[in-house]
Design a protein around this motif. Structure first.
Motif, PDB file in Angstrom:
ATOM      1  N   MET A 165      85.348  23.899 -42.822  1.00  0.00           N
ATOM      2  CA  MET A 165      84.849  25.158 -43.366  1.00  0.00           C
ATOM      3  C   MET A 165      85.282  26.323 -42.477  1.00  0.00           C
ATOM      4  SD  MET A 165      80.756  25.206 -42.460  1.00  0.00           S
ATOM      5  CE  MET A 165      80.424  23.771 -43.460  1.00  0.00           C
ATOM      6  N   PRO A 166      85.321  27.534 -43.030  1.00  0.00           N
ATOM      7  CA  PRO A 166      85.715  28.705 -42.237  1.00  0.00           C
ATOM      8  C   PRO A 166      84.777  28.937 -41.059  1.00  0.00           C
ATOM      9  CG  PRO A 166      85.764  29.203 -44.584  1.00  0.00           C
ATOM     10  CD  PRO A 166      85.104  27.860 -44.448  1.00  0.00           C
ATOM     11  N   GLN A 167      85.334  29.474 -39.985  1.00  0.00           N
ATOM     12  CA  GLN A 167      84.548  29.703 -38.778  1.00  0.00           C
ATOM     13  C   GLN A 167      83.377  30.639 -39.027  1.00  0.00           C
ATOM     14  OE1 GLN A 167      87.172  31.075 -35.709  1.00  0.00           O
ATOM     15  NE2 GLN A 167      88.434  29.235 -35.731  1.00  0.00           N
ATOM     16  N   ARG A 168      83.610  31.709 -39.785  1.00  0.00           N
ATOM     17  CA  ARG A 168      82.534  32.679 -40.029  1.00  0.00           C
ATOM     18  C   ARG A 168      81.344  32.017 -40.727  1.00  0.00           C
ATOM     19  NH1 ARG A 168      83.812  37.908 -43.621  1.00  0.00           N
ATOM     20  NH2 ARG A 168      83.552  36.416 -45.325  1.00  0.00           N
ATOM     21  N   THR A 169      81.629  31.179 -41.707  1.00  0.00           N
ATOM     22  CA  THR A 169      80.572  30.489 -42.431  1.00  0.00           C
ATOM     23  C   THR A 169      79.800  29.556 -41.513  1.00  0.00           C
ATOM     24  OG1 THR A 169      81.895  30.572 -44.460  1.00  0.00           O
ATOM     25  CG2 THR A 169      80.067  28.991 -44.403  1.00  0.00           C
ATOM     26  N   LEU A 170      80.536  28.795 -40.696  1.00  0.00           N
ATOM     27  CA  LEU A 170      79.886  27.851 -39.790  1.00  0.00           C
ATOM     28  C   LEU A 170      79.053  28.576 -38.738  1.00  0.00           C
ATOM     29  CD1 LEU A 170      79.441  24.952 -38.984  1.00  0.00           C
ATOM     30  CD2 LEU A 170      81.584  25.003 -37.692  1.00  0.00           C
ATOM     31  N   LEU A 171      79.561  29.688 -38.220  1.00  0.00           N
ATOM     32  CA  LEU A 171      78.800  30.468 -37.239  1.00  0.00           C
ATOM     33  C   LEU A 171      77.519  31.027 -37.852  1.00  0.00           C
ATOM     34  CD1 LEU A 171      81.631  32.393 -35.362  1.00  0.00           C
ATOM     35  CD2 LEU A 171      79.984  30.817 -34.331  1.00  0.00           C
ATOM     36  N   ALA A 172      77.610  31.525 -39.077  1.00  0.00           N
ATOM     37  CA  ALA A 172      76.432  32.097 -39.744  1.00  0.00           C
ATOM     38  C   ALA A 172      75.371  31.025 -39.978  1.00  0.00           C
ATOM     39  CB  ALA A 172      76.838  32.748 -41.061  1.00  0.00           C
TER      40      ALA A 172
END
Length: 199
Positions: A46-53
Motif C-alpha cells: 500500500m502507499p506510504q501515505r495511507t500506511l502512515l495515516a
C-alpha cells in the motif's frame, strides 16, 4: 513517543492496574519486533501515505484507550476513581478498564507505531528528497529523530507530574491524530513498491 512508552512501560502498566507489569513489558517488546516484520511486507502493498495515516490513527486510538484505563485504575490505596456524575468512587469504571484492556491498548499503540510511523519515517525522507541532498537530509532527519526521542522520553515524568499519566496519553493521542490528518492532507502519495525482478 514510543521511546517514553518503552522506557516507562512497567511504571505505566502498574499505574493502569496491570498485576504483572514486567511480563507485559516483555510482551510489548515482542509486539514491536512482530510489527516491524509485518511492516516489511505491508509497506510493499500500500502507499506510504495511507500506511502512515492508518498507523498514526491506531496510535491515537491506543493512547486514548490507555488514558481512560489509567484514569479509571484504582490508586495505590486500592481506591476506585471518583465518578464525575455522582462524586462517588466508581468501582464499575475501574473494573471496566482491567489490566488486560490496558495491555491491549499498549499493544495496539506499539504495533501501530512499528508497522508504519516508526520505520516509514526513515523511508519517507529518502523517497522525498532529491539525490543531491538525500545523504545530508537523511543524516539531519535521523539526528532530529533521536533528539526529539530524547526530549519526549525526558519530558514524560514532567508531563505526568503536571497532567497525570492519563493526561499524558491524551496528549499523545492528540498528537498522533494530528499526525494522521497531516499524513492524509500534506504528504505526497507514493505508489506501493513494484518488483523489478526479471521473469
Amino acid at each position: 513517543m514510543l521511546r517514553s512508552v518503552a522506557v516507562f512501560a512497567s511504571t505505566i502498566l502498574s499505574g493502569a492496574g496491570v498485576q504483572d507489569a514486567p511480563a507485559a513489558a516483555i510482551c510489548l517488546a515482542a509486539t514491536h519486533c512482530v510489527s516491524a516484520t509485518v511492516c516489511m511486507f505491508v509497506s510493499d502493498l500500500m502507499p506510504q501515505r495511507t500506511l502512515l495515516a492508518i498507523s498514526a490513527f491506531g496510535m491515537a486510538v491506543g493512547a486514548a484507550m490507555l488514558s481512560v484505563c489509567v484514569q479509571a485504575a484504582p490508586d495505590a490505596a486500592g481506591t476506585a476513581p471518583l465518578s464525575t456524575a455522582t462524586g462517588n468512587h466508581d468501582s464499575a469504571a475501574a473494573s471496566g478498564c482491567s489490566g488486560t484492556v490496558s495491555v491491549a491498548a499498549l499493544v495496539l499503540y506499539v504495533f501501530s507505531f512499528g508497522v508504519g510511523v516508526g520505520p516509514l519515517g526513515f523511508v519517507l525522507v529518502s523517497t522525498s528528497l532529491s539525490l543531491e541532498i538525500r545523504s545530508s537530509g537523511q543524516s539531519l532527519a535521523t539526528a532530529l529523530n533521536w533528539a526529539f526521542a530524547f526530549v519526549v522520553t525526558r519530558s514524560f515524568g514532567w508531563l505526568a507530574a503536571a497532567l497525570g499519566e492519563g493526561g499524558v496519553f491524551q496528549l499523545y493521542a492528540a498528537v498522533s491524530l494530528v499526525y494522521s490528518i497531516f499524513a492524509v492532507r500534506a504528504l505526497p502519495q507514493t505508489a506501493a513498491a513494484v518488483s523489478h525482478h526479471p521473469k
